[in-house]
Design a protein around this motif. Sequence first.
Motif, PDB file in Angstrom:
ATOM      1  N   SER A  50      32.872  36.203  37.453  1.00 53.25           N
ATOM      2  CA  SER A  50      34.047  35.718  38.152  1.00 53.25           C
ATOM      3  C   SER A  50      33.941  36.060  39.631  1.00 53.25           C
ATOM      4  O   SER A  50      33.411  37.119  39.992  1.00 53.25           O
ATOM      5  N   ILE A  51      34.441  35.175  40.469  1.00 58.03           N
ATOM      6  CA  ILE A  51      34.537  35.439  41.896  1.00 58.03           C
ATOM      7  C   ILE A  51      35.860  34.904  42.401  1.00 58.03           C
ATOM      8  O   ILE A  51      36.284  33.805  42.018  1.00 58.03           O
ATOM      9  N   SER A  65      44.983  38.075  41.850  1.00 58.07           N
ATOM     10  CA  SER A  65      44.719  38.152  40.415  1.00 58.07           C
ATOM     11  C   SER A  65      44.024  39.470  40.086  1.00 58.07           C
ATOM     12  O   SER A  65      43.485  40.144  40.962  1.00 58.07           O
ATOM     13  N   GLN A  66      44.044  39.815  38.809  1.00 58.62           N
ATOM     14  CA  GLN A  66      43.403  41.044  38.347  1.00 58.62           C
ATOM     15  C   GLN A  66      42.035  40.700  37.771  1.00 58.62           C
ATOM     16  O   GLN A  66      41.864  39.642  37.160  1.00 58.62           O
ATOM     17  N   GLY A  67      41.063  41.599  37.958  1.00 62.50           N
ATOM     18  CA  GLY A  67      39.722  41.348  37.461  1.00 62.50           C
ATOM     19  C   GLY A  67      39.584  41.633  35.982  1.00 62.50           C
ATOM     20  O   GLY A  67      40.382  42.356  35.378  1.00 62.50           O
ATOM     21  N   TYR A  68      38.538  41.081  35.381  1.00 62.66           N
ATOM     22  CA  TYR A  68      38.262  41.335  33.966  1.00 62.66           C
ATOM     23  C   TYR A  68      37.912  42.798  33.713  1.00 62.66           C
ATOM     24  O   TYR A  68      38.173  43.329  32.639  1.00 62.66           O
ATOM     25  N   GLN A  69      37.309  43.462  34.693  1.00 60.86           N
ATOM     26  CA  GLN A  69      36.963  44.873  34.505  1.00 60.86           C
ATOM     27  C   GLN A  69      38.201  45.713  34.228  1.00 60.86           C
ATOM     28  O   GLN A  69      38.165  46.630  33.409  1.00 60.86           O
ATOM     29  N   TRP A  70      39.288  45.418  34.930  1.00 64.48           N
ATOM     30  CA  TRP A  70      40.499  46.213  34.749  1.00 64.48           C
ATOM     31  C   TRP A  70      40.962  46.182  33.298  1.00 64.48           C
ATOM     32  O   TRP A  70      41.405  47.190  32.749  1.00 64.48           O
ATOM     33  N   PHE A  71      40.815  45.033  32.641  1.00 69.88           N
ATOM     34  CA  PHE A  71      41.297  44.901  31.266  1.00 69.88           C
ATOM     35  C   PHE A  71      40.264  45.349  30.242  1.00 69.88           C
ATOM     36  O   PHE A  71      40.566  46.123  29.336  1.00 69.88           O
ATOM     37  N   PHE A  72      39.030  44.878  30.357  1.00 66.39           N
ATOM     38  CA  PHE A  72      38.047  45.074  29.298  1.00 66.39           C
ATOM     39  C   PHE A  72      37.267  46.376  29.415  1.00 66.39           C
ATOM     40  O   PHE A  72      36.814  46.920  28.402  1.00 66.39           O
ATOM     41  N   MET A 129      43.735  37.240  35.649  1.00 69.16           N
ATOM     42  CA  MET A 129      44.435  38.091  34.696  1.00 69.16           C
ATOM     43  C   MET A 129      45.937  37.829  34.700  1.00 69.16           C
ATOM     44  O   MET A 129      46.560  37.739  33.668  1.00 69.16           O
ATOM     45  N   TRP A 130      46.534  37.707  35.906  1.00 72.37           N
ATOM     46  CA  TRP A 130      47.972  37.449  35.927  1.00 72.37           C
ATOM     47  C   TRP A 130      48.249  35.952  35.864  1.00 72.37           C
ATOM     48  O   TRP A 130      49.379  35.503  36.064  1.00 72.37           O
TER      49      TRP A 130
END
Length: 313
Positions: free
Chosen positions: A266-267, A100-107, A1-2
């Motif tokens: 993602s991992i 890094s930030q996970g996809y869950q945080w954004f989507f 994410m970042w």
Amino acid sequence: MWNRKDDSFSINKVKITLASPAVEASGDKWDAAYRASMIFGQDAPIVNSLSGTTGFQNLREAYVEVNVPIGTGLNVKAGELISLLNYESGDGGAANDNFSQGYQWFFTGNGPAAGVQLGYKLSDQFDVKIRAQNGLYAGPVDNNRSKTGLIAIGYKPNDKMWFSLIGFGGREDAGFTKLVYGGSLLSGWQVDDKWHMGTELDYFSFRSGAKDAMDYSAGVWLSYALTDKLMPAVRAEFFSDSDGVNASGGALGFANAGGVGQDISSIAFTLNYKPAANVKIQPEVRFDHSSVKNAFGTKADRVLLGAGVSYLF
């Protein structure tokens, strides 16, 4: 994410917080407090209230908190409030075990929004939070006359484990959706003095026409304190946007057009190293996969190598 800018050094965040001591929960006396946080840097357009709204470009949160002496103490917060939905903090590696930030945080999350929240501790194990705010995606200024409602029921069976069950729904008029509702389950478990585990499960339903489009996601976090200074951590997550209402049309740079769905997995493996009390170094390797063959340029897979360095005041 970042990692939106690759092959580059980046100042991700400079965060400044002005705050009084938090209010004291009490059924006997009134108490008041305030908190305001600002974030500057590359991540500001994503984590702050709404970068396109004049005056809010760098504002993360700003609220007044009051204890009303009713029962065990009714907690009232009013102002710009950060999300209740995510396991990960929007402060990134400075607060999280992964850089890094996970996809869950954004989507399957949302940014800060203006609103009012009531919180009450029912017992030593249970508490409840009820919030009315501008839509999940409206931020500091609403775009319609409706409001989004959220309720979070917290359960802490002991001092090592916690759960938060959240439900939400409301009108949005956010461009890609008119109405959104769903729920999340967050939990954390300090297994012992070394192992820690966290989970997040999300369900979102978006309505922009006659048909509802559904998203869901699941994430697991695991860390182990090898020493006082060294802690490896892993995040694994899966996100499904089968109708392409959320992760499409250029969101986060994804190439799939609006309405073209995808599943993302993602991992990330991060090594947290604290050579000094105020310094946190996080080298990380991350693997992403999408069901869309050209999700990452011309490929469905990518490997990211990076590192974050944080100074914690």
